[in-house]
Write a protein that holds these residues in place. Structure first.
Motif, PDB file in Angstrom:
ATOM      1  N   ARG A 197       0.838  -1.209   0.000  1.00  0.00           N
ATOM      2  CA  ARG A 197       0.000   0.000   0.000  1.00  0.00           C
ATOM      3  C   ARG A 197       0.870   1.256   0.000  1.00  0.00           C
ATOM      4  NH1 ARG A 197      -5.161  -1.170   1.949  1.00  0.00           N
ATOM      5  NH2 ARG A 197      -5.554  -3.406   1.743  1.00  0.00           N
ATOM      6  N   ARG A 198       0.246   2.360  -0.353  1.00  0.00           N
ATOM      7  CA  ARG A 198       0.888   3.656  -0.151  1.00  0.00           C
ATOM      8  C   ARG A 198       0.755   4.000   1.322  1.00  0.00           C
ATOM      9  NH1 ARG A 198      -1.752   6.494  -3.498  1.00  0.00           N
ATOM     10  NH2 ARG A 198      -0.242   6.744  -5.200  1.00  0.00           N
ATOM     11  N   PRO A 223       7.949   0.095   2.117  1.00  0.00           N
ATOM     12  CA  PRO A 223       6.927   0.619   1.203  1.00  0.00           C
ATOM     13  C   PRO A 223       7.566   1.342   0.017  1.00  0.00           C
ATOM     14  CG  PRO A 223       6.419   1.173   3.484  1.00  0.00           C
ATOM     15  CD  PRO A 223       7.819   0.657   3.464  1.00  0.00           C
ATOM     16  N   GLU A 224       7.056   1.066  -1.167  1.00  0.00           N
ATOM     17  CA  GLU A 224       7.571   1.720  -2.356  1.00  0.00           C
ATOM     18  C   GLU A 224       6.978   3.112  -2.534  1.00  0.00           C
ATOM     19  OE1 GLU A 224       7.014  -0.697  -5.762  1.00  0.00           O
ATOM     20  OE2 GLU A 224       8.268  -2.345  -5.020  1.00  0.00           O
ATOM     21  N   ARG A 225       5.792   3.321  -1.944  1.00  0.00           N
ATOM     22  CA  ARG A 225       5.111   4.606  -2.104  1.00  0.00           C
ATOM     23  C   ARG A 225       4.809   5.179  -0.728  1.00  0.00           C
ATOM     24  NH1 ARG A 225       0.047   2.873  -5.408  1.00  0.00           N
ATOM     25  NH2 ARG A 225       0.244   1.129  -3.940  1.00  0.00           N
ATOM     26  N   ILE A 226       5.295   6.370  -0.480  1.00  0.00           N
ATOM     27  CA  ILE A 226       5.128   7.008   0.829  1.00  0.00           C
ATOM     28  C   ILE A 226       4.696   8.460   0.621  1.00  0.00           C
ATOM     29  CG2 ILE A 226       6.320   7.846   2.900  1.00  0.00           C
ATOM     30  CD1 ILE A 226       8.054   5.402   2.849  1.00  0.00           C
ATOM     31  N   GLY A 244      -4.188   6.114   0.518  1.00  0.00           N
ATOM     32  CA  GLY A 244      -3.321   5.172   1.207  1.00  0.00           C
ATOM     33  C   GLY A 244      -3.805   4.873   2.605  1.00  0.00           C
TER      34      GLY A 244
END
Length: 332
Positions: A197-198, A223-226, A244
């Motif tokens: 998840r973001r 996490p790849e998306r923050i 997110g």
């Protein structure tokens, strides 16, 4: 600090400069003050002449504060606020009423703890004038030390020789997710479950953020998306918009519940440490004492919140270096 012993600098000059900074133009300031534009310009010019440096850049009818102007504006704001408070306190003394109260708190605690604490005060302790300042944690500390705030409620670290620490509490961070998210069916959410998840969390690396990062690393989650934010309420708004899931302290979620968002426990304990402070050696008024007590009671109403022993002095020292021990497992 501003030298107010000069015979040339008067309150009208300071009020005019503050109005120009607020309005963004001399014309706007003139409307705010009910003065003519030439009068406003003259007061600013007189102030600059007295100070010996420019406060504003002027170009093609536009103005912009200089670097010195920005620094001076911070001093002017503090001075004008102090004058207002002095007037309010003088009036309270004349009426034999509780003195004006100024409380500085971080945004999450100002929204999640302070309103309920103030509402719990006996009516005879609530002053006619009550000022609540929502500030960054570092600014809360400085406001209390400078005595521009009577009381501070802030996240750790709070260690400073000019502070009196009244209590320190620890509450477990939670995950805020959309009510229609499949994870909402779980009582406890694993960090591993949000790996794809973001993740939305707070930005300040010297406070809560480093504990969140440590917990993610322990769980093997990267996490790849923050999205990082500077206030928990912003994080919750982003969750509600479907952007997110948020790892946040529980104060905002409990104190300012938002439709469409649910709060769930995490499988790892990420402590949020916070406390109440006042200036050292400054006698507390009955109102300030009552707010300190009420804020403690309200804090302990949050799930899993507990007071730390000895006012959390060990936690204070550990938190400065990011060494607070975080136990794994579901928080109680």
């Amino acid at each position: 600090m501003l030298n107010m012993h000069s015979n040339s600098i008067d309150i009208r000059q300071l009020e005019t400069f503050a109005a120009v900074m607020s309005a963004g133009s001399v014309t706007g300031a003139a409307r705010l003050l009910g003065r003519s534009q030439p009068a406003v310009s003259r007061l600013i010019q007189d102030l600059e002449a007295e100070l010996g440096y420019a406060l504003l850049h002027r170009s093609s009818g536009r103005i912009q504060p200089t670097a010195r102007g920005l620094r001076f504006h911070a001093e002017v704001e503090r001075h004008l606020a102090s004058l207002i408070h002095i007037r309010e306190r003088a009036e309270a003394i004349g009426r034999d009423e509780p003195a004006t109260l100024t409380v500085a708190a971080t945004p999450s605690l100002a929204a999640g703890i302070l309103p309920q604490a103030l509402a719990a005060l006996p009516a005879d302790l609530i002053p006619r004038h009550l000022h609540v300042q929502s500030l960054a944690a570092e600014n809360v500390v400085q406001a209390v030390i400078a005595r521009s705030a009577d009381l501070g409620i802030s996240s750790l670290p709070l260690e400073h020789p000019g502070l009196e620490i009244h209590w320190v509490a620890e509450a477990p961070c939670v995950v805020a997710i959309g009510a229609d998210d499949p994870l909402a069916n779980d009582d406890v959410v694993r960090l591993a479950d949000i790996a794809a998840r973001r993740v939305i969390t707070l930005a300040n690396p010297y406070r809560l953020r480093h504990r969140v990062d440590e917990a993610l690393e322990r769980a093997g989650v990267s996490p790849e998306r923050i999205i990082d934010v500077n206030a928990s309420l912003t994080a919750l708004s982003l969750v509600r918009a479907g952007l997110g899931v948020a790892i946040v302290e529980p104060a905002t979620v409990c104190g300012v519940p938002l439709d469409g968002i649910v709060m769930r426990r995490l499988d790892q304990h990420i402590p949020f440490l916070f406390g109440a402070i006042s200036a050292a050696a400054l006698p507390l008024t009955p109102t300030v004492s009552a707010v300190i007590d009420a804020a403690r009671v309200q804090s302990l109403a949050m799930p899993g919140c507990r007071l730390l022993e000895a006012n959390g002095i060990d936690a204070l020292a550990d938190s400065v270096y990011g060494q607070t021990i975080i136990s794994e497992g579901t928080p109680t």
